[in-house]
Design a protein around this motif. Structure first.
Motif, PDB file in Angstrom:
ATOM      1  N   GLU A   1     -57.852  14.177 -36.863  1.00 41.69           N
ATOM      2  CA  GLU A   1     -57.465  15.597 -36.941  1.00 41.69           C
ATOM      3  C   GLU A   1     -58.694  16.487 -36.922  1.00 41.69           C
ATOM      4  O   GLU A   1     -59.735  16.134 -37.409  1.00 41.69           O
ATOM      5  CB  GLU A   1     -56.654  15.836 -38.215  1.00 41.69           C
ATOM      6  CG  GLU A   1     -55.329  15.078 -38.214  1.00 41.69           C
ATOM      7  CD  GLU A   1     -54.483  15.430 -39.419  1.00 41.69           C
ATOM      8  OE1 GLU A   1     -54.867  16.348 -40.159  1.00 41.69           O
ATOM      9  OE2 GLU A   1     -53.457  14.796 -39.618  1.00 41.69           O
TER      10      GLU A   1
ATOM     11  N   LYS B   1     -54.456  21.289 -21.834  1.00 40.82           N
ATOM     12  CA  LYS B   1     -54.866  21.431 -23.229  1.00 40.82           C
ATOM     13  C   LYS B   1     -54.062  20.475 -24.107  1.00 40.82           C
ATOM     14  O   LYS B   1     -52.829  20.426 -24.017  1.00 40.82           O
ATOM     15  CB  LYS B   1     -54.645  22.872 -23.688  1.00 40.82           C
ATOM     16  CG  LYS B   1     -55.193  23.150 -25.079  1.00 40.82           C
ATOM     17  CD  LYS B   1     -55.013  24.608 -25.444  1.00 40.82           C
ATOM     18  CE  LYS B   1     -55.564  24.894 -26.840  1.00 40.82           C
ATOM     19  NZ  LYS B   1     -55.387  26.317 -27.212  1.00 40.82           N
ATOM     20  N   PRO B   2     -54.725  19.670 -24.941  1.00 41.53           N
ATOM     21  CA  PRO B   2     -53.994  18.740 -25.816  1.00 41.53           C
ATOM     22  C   PRO B   2     -53.056  19.495 -26.758  1.00 41.53           C
ATOM     23  O   PRO B   2     -53.363  20.584 -27.234  1.00 41.53           O
ATOM     24  CB  PRO B   2     -55.113  18.042 -26.597  1.00 41.53           C
ATOM     25  CG  PRO B   2     -56.332  18.197 -25.760  1.00 41.53           C
ATOM     26  CD  PRO B   2     -56.184  19.519 -25.078  1.00 41.53           C
ATOM     27  N   GLN B   3     -51.913  18.874 -27.026  1.00 37.19           N
ATOM     28  CA  GLN B   3     -50.922  19.452 -27.930  1.00 37.19           C
ATOM     29  C   GLN B   3     -50.554  18.430 -28.988  1.00 37.19           C
ATOM     30  O   GLN B   3     -50.587  17.226 -28.749  1.00 37.19           O
ATOM     31  CB  GLN B   3     -49.660  19.853 -27.146  1.00 37.19           C
ATOM     32  CG  GLN B   3     -49.899  20.861 -26.047  1.00 37.19           C
ATOM     33  CD  GLN B   3     -48.650  21.121 -25.231  1.00 37.19           C
ATOM     34  OE1 GLN B   3     -47.536  20.927 -25.705  1.00 37.19           O
ATOM     35  NE2 GLN B   3     -48.832  21.546 -23.990  1.00 37.19           N
ATOM     36  N   GLU B   4     -50.198  18.927 -30.166  1.00 40.17           N
ATOM     37  CA  GLU B   4     -49.772  18.011 -31.232  1.00 40.17           C
ATOM     38  C   GLU B   4     -48.281  17.720 -31.053  1.00 40.17           C
ATOM     39  O   GLU B   4     -47.461  18.639 -31.024  1.00 40.17           O
ATOM     40  CB  GLU B   4     -50.030  18.616 -32.596  1.00 40.17           C
ATOM     41  CG  GLU B   4     -49.770  17.606 -33.730  1.00 40.17           C
ATOM     42  CD  GLU B   4     -50.169  18.140 -35.090  1.00 40.17           C
ATOM     43  OE1 GLU B   4     -49.273  18.651 -35.787  1.00 40.17           O
ATOM     44  OE2 GLU B   4     -51.360  18.055 -35.436  1.00 40.17           O
TER      45      GLU B   4
ATOM     46  N   TYR C   1     -56.307   8.516 -33.930  1.00 38.71           N
ATOM     47  CA  TYR C   1     -56.176   9.979 -33.928  1.00 38.71           C
ATOM     48  C   TYR C   1     -56.971  10.564 -35.076  1.00 38.71           C
ATOM     49  O   TYR C   1     -56.793  10.191 -36.231  1.00 38.71           O
ATOM     50  CB  TYR C   1     -54.709  10.383 -34.021  1.00 38.71           C
ATOM     51  CG  TYR C   1     -54.493  11.878 -34.155  1.00 38.71           C
ATOM     52  CD1 TYR C   1     -55.049  12.751 -33.228  1.00 38.71           C
ATOM     53  CD2 TYR C   1     -53.738  12.408 -35.200  1.00 38.71           C
ATOM     54  CE1 TYR C   1     -54.869  14.121 -33.340  1.00 38.71           C
ATOM     55  CE2 TYR C   1     -53.549  13.778 -35.315  1.00 38.71           C
ATOM     56  CZ  TYR C   1     -54.103  14.629 -34.383  1.00 38.71           C
ATOM     57  OH  TYR C   1     -53.927  15.979 -34.491  1.00 38.71           O
TER      58      TYR C   1
ATOM     59  N   LYS D   1     -47.592  11.616 -35.741  1.00 37.02           N
ATOM     60  CA  LYS D   1     -48.155  12.843 -35.177  1.00 37.02           C
ATOM     61  C   LYS D   1     -49.481  12.528 -34.477  1.00 37.02           C
ATOM     62  O   LYS D   1     -50.322  11.799 -35.003  1.00 37.02           O
ATOM     63  CB  LYS D   1     -48.392  13.882 -36.272  1.00 37.02           C
ATOM     64  CG  LYS D   1     -47.129  14.338 -36.994  1.00 37.02           C
ATOM     65  CD  LYS D   1     -46.254  15.188 -36.093  1.00 37.02           C
ATOM     66  CE  LYS D   1     -45.056  15.747 -36.877  1.00 37.02           C
ATOM     67  NZ  LYS D   1     -44.204  16.591 -36.020  1.00 37.02           N
ATOM     68  N   ILE D   2     -49.643  13.119 -33.288  1.00 39.72           N
ATOM     69  CA  ILE D   2     -50.873  12.890 -32.527  1.00 39.72           C
ATOM     70  C   ILE D   2     -51.134  14.094 -31.634  1.00 39.72           C
ATOM     71  O   ILE D   2     -50.195  14.763 -31.180  1.00 39.72           O
ATOM     72  CB  ILE D   2     -50.752  11.597 -31.683  1.00 39.72           C
ATOM     73  CG1 ILE D   2     -52.104  11.245 -31.056  1.00 39.72           C
ATOM     74  CG2 ILE D   2     -49.680  11.740 -30.602  1.00 39.72           C
ATOM     75  CD1 ILE D   2     -52.129   9.880 -30.398  1.00 39.72           C
ATOM     76  N   LYS D   3     -52.404  14.382 -31.400  1.00 39.80           N
ATOM     77  CA  LYS D   3     -52.792  15.459 -30.494  1.00 39.80           C
ATOM     78  C   LYS D   3     -53.190  14.838 -29.171  1.00 39.80           C
ATOM     79  O   LYS D   3     -54.159  14.067 -29.109  1.00 39.80           O
ATOM     80  CB  LYS D   3     -53.944  16.275 -31.088  1.00 39.80           C
ATOM     81  CG  LYS D   3     -54.072  17.674 -30.497  1.00 39.80           C
ATOM     82  CD  LYS D   3     -55.027  18.512 -31.325  1.00 39.80           C
ATOM     83  CE  LYS D   3     -55.022  19.970 -30.846  1.00 39.80           C
ATOM     84  NZ  LYS D   3     -55.917  20.811 -31.667  1.00 39.80           N
ATOM     85  N   ILE D   4     -52.439  15.165 -28.110  1.00 41.19           N
ATOM     86  CA  ILE D   4     -52.615  14.479 -26.831  1.00 41.19           C
ATOM     87  C   ILE D   4     -52.171  15.392 -25.691  1.00 41.19           C
ATOM     88  O   ILE D   4     -51.528  16.419 -25.916  1.00 41.19           O
ATOM     89  CB  ILE D   4     -51.786  13.158 -26.838  1.00 41.19           C
ATOM     90  CG1 ILE D   4     -52.286  12.185 -25.780  1.00 41.19           C
ATOM     91  CG2 ILE D   4     -50.290  13.454 -26.671  1.00 41.19           C
ATOM     92  CD1 ILE D   4     -51.682  10.796 -25.911  1.00 41.19           C
ATOM     93  N   GLN D   5     -52.526  15.012 -24.457  1.00 39.29           N
ATOM     94  CA  GLN D   5     -52.085  15.737 -23.264  1.00 39.29           C
ATOM     95  C   GLN D   5     -50.749  15.140 -22.807  1.00 39.29           C
ATOM     96  O   GLN D   5     -50.721  14.045 -22.245  1.00 39.29           O
ATOM     97  CB  GLN D   5     -53.135  15.625 -22.165  1.00 39.29           C
ATOM     98  CG  GLN D   5     -54.435  16.364 -22.522  1.00 39.29           C
ATOM     99  CD  GLN D   5     -55.648  15.743 -21.875  1.00 39.29           C
ATOM    100  OE1 GLN D   5     -55.994  14.607 -22.166  1.00 39.29           O
ATOM    101  NE2 GLN D   5     -56.303  16.500 -20.993  1.00 39.29           N
TER     102      GLN D   5
END
Length: 408
Positions: free
Chosen positions: A408, A260-263, A406, A298-302
């Motif tokens: 949001e 699951k991707p996380q920030e 990225y 900040k980025i949402k990634i695995q």
């Protein structure tokens, strides 16, 4: 829609009926006022036939006890004709009764009702026809799109010819084509992995078999020669075991794609990884220098996939850099994307070879040749890009890793 039409038509009909009946009652009331103002009781009885001929109303006076403001109406049917009867206070103890034939008006009301019913059914038919035509027109491109998609199968993953479709479906078709290309690339890499694994394992197995057969055939084989063959076979098995471990590692890395991707703060994440590998580089008398900007990103990634990419790139840079060499890591944003560049001072790469293919490695490489293959797979899973080229004007290679914008 049909219910609304029926409801509207019913309301319209009752409104027309109410309005017409109201006008008839008002007209009859005015006539009663005229008669009572101009004729006495005896004259009304004498001119009964005159009222019938001129005003088309039947006039009667009957006894009744009602208030001075009394008036009442009723509509009734008699011998297939419709009548409106009004009761009005005439004088004390008497009521003036007027009866008017309203058959013609009622017939008009019935014709209006029939017209409304016909109009409703005609409207429903038109609406139904239009709905069928519109749905057919809307479904036509969807059916065409479904037909094109149905042609695709696991053996022939041809891209959709979106130019044959309505322009509204182009973005969807392009997205599917992009997905198809990713699937084709994934299948291709899988095939290369399986074929490469079979080839890489088949060769040492053949060597072990041949070596053992030769040892058995030799008549003058000694204990020392058998021991030598066994030691060489064990060494070959160890190399095979290393290869199998690399394949298993690749399998575990594939599972990371479902993480699951996380920030995260990408800058802090990279700094931590770089510092960890800087310690390893220092043990080999090598240095790792880095410059990252901005201060926070900040980025949402695995994270596991990103770790696999950074780890393999830094390991290769440290491994191939000479004693006293420097590994440089530069990170910055460009057009909404984060760009990471890792360069070394090693011998560089053979640009004529697909270094991202499985089991491709340099002559002096101790690995199984799956590191960059793993990097490529993880990169594609993140929707990013990776490129490795030789540096111009100096020794070494530079790996450029670019993350997608990225959102949001």
């Amino acid at each position: 829609m049909a219910v609304l039409l029926i409801l509207f038509s019913t309301i319209l009909y009752f409104y027309i009926e109410y309005s017409v009946d109201g006008e008839l009652k008002n007209s009859l009331y005015k006539q009663s006022k005229f008669i009572m103002a101009n004729y006495d009781q005896e004259s009304i009885k004498q001119k009964h036939s005159l009222f019938k001929q001129t005003l088309n109303i039947d006039v009667n006076i009957k006894k009744g006890i009602q208030g001075s403001n009394f008036k009442s109406f009723e509509i009734f049917k008699k011998q297939n004709r419709f009548y409106l009867r009004g009761y009005f206070f005439y004088k004390s103890g008497l009521i003036l009764i007027l009866t008017e034939d309203i058959t013609q008006q009622k017939m008009i009301e019935h014709k209006v009702f029939k017209a409304i019913v016909i109009l409703v059914f005609a409207s429903m038919a038109i609406v139904l026809f239009y709905a069928m035509f519109l749905s057919s027109m809307l479904l036509s491109p969807i059916k065409l799109f479904a037909k094109e998609v149905a042609k695709m199968n696991e053996n022939i993953l041809a891209p959709l010819n979106y130019k044959k479709m309505p322009i509204e479906f182009w973005p969807l078709a392009k997205s599917i084509n992009s997905l198809v290309n990713k699937i084709k690339s994934f299948i291709l890499y899988k095939k290369e992995l399986f074929v490469g694994a079979a080839h890489e394992l088949k060769t040492p197995l053949a060597v072990i078999k041949t070596r053992s057969q030769v040892a058995l055939i030799k008549k003058n084989s000694t204990k020392e020669s058998f021991e030598k063959v066994i030691r060489e076979n064990i060494k070959t098995v160890d190399e095979m075991n290393l290869m199998v471990s690399a394949i298993l590692e690749f399998g575990r890395a594939e599972g990371a794609q479902f993480e699951k991707p996380q920030e995260i703060d990408l800058i802090e994440f990279l700094k931590q990884k770089i510092k960890e590998f800087a310690l390893l580089a220092r043990k080999e008398n090598k240095r790792v220098k880095y410059r990252l900007s901005p201060d926070s990103y900040k980025i949402k990634i695995q994270p596991l996939l990103l770790t696999q990419i950074i780890q393999n790139l830094l390991q290769n840079a440290i491994r191939y850099s000479p004693d006293g060499g420097t590994i440089r890591v530069l990170g910055h944003t460009l057009n909404g994307r984060f760009v990471l560049k890792i360069s070394d001072e090693g011998p560089g790469i053979d640009e004529s070879v697909d270094i991202f293919a499985p089991f491709v490695r340099s002559k002096n490489s101790p690995g199984a040749g799956l590191g960059l293959f793993l990097v490529k797979s993880a990169t594609e899973a993140l929707g990013a890009t990776i490129e490795i080229k030789n540096k111009k004007g100096s020794n070494g290679a530079i790996a450029t890793f670019v993350l997608p914008p990225y959102k949001e």
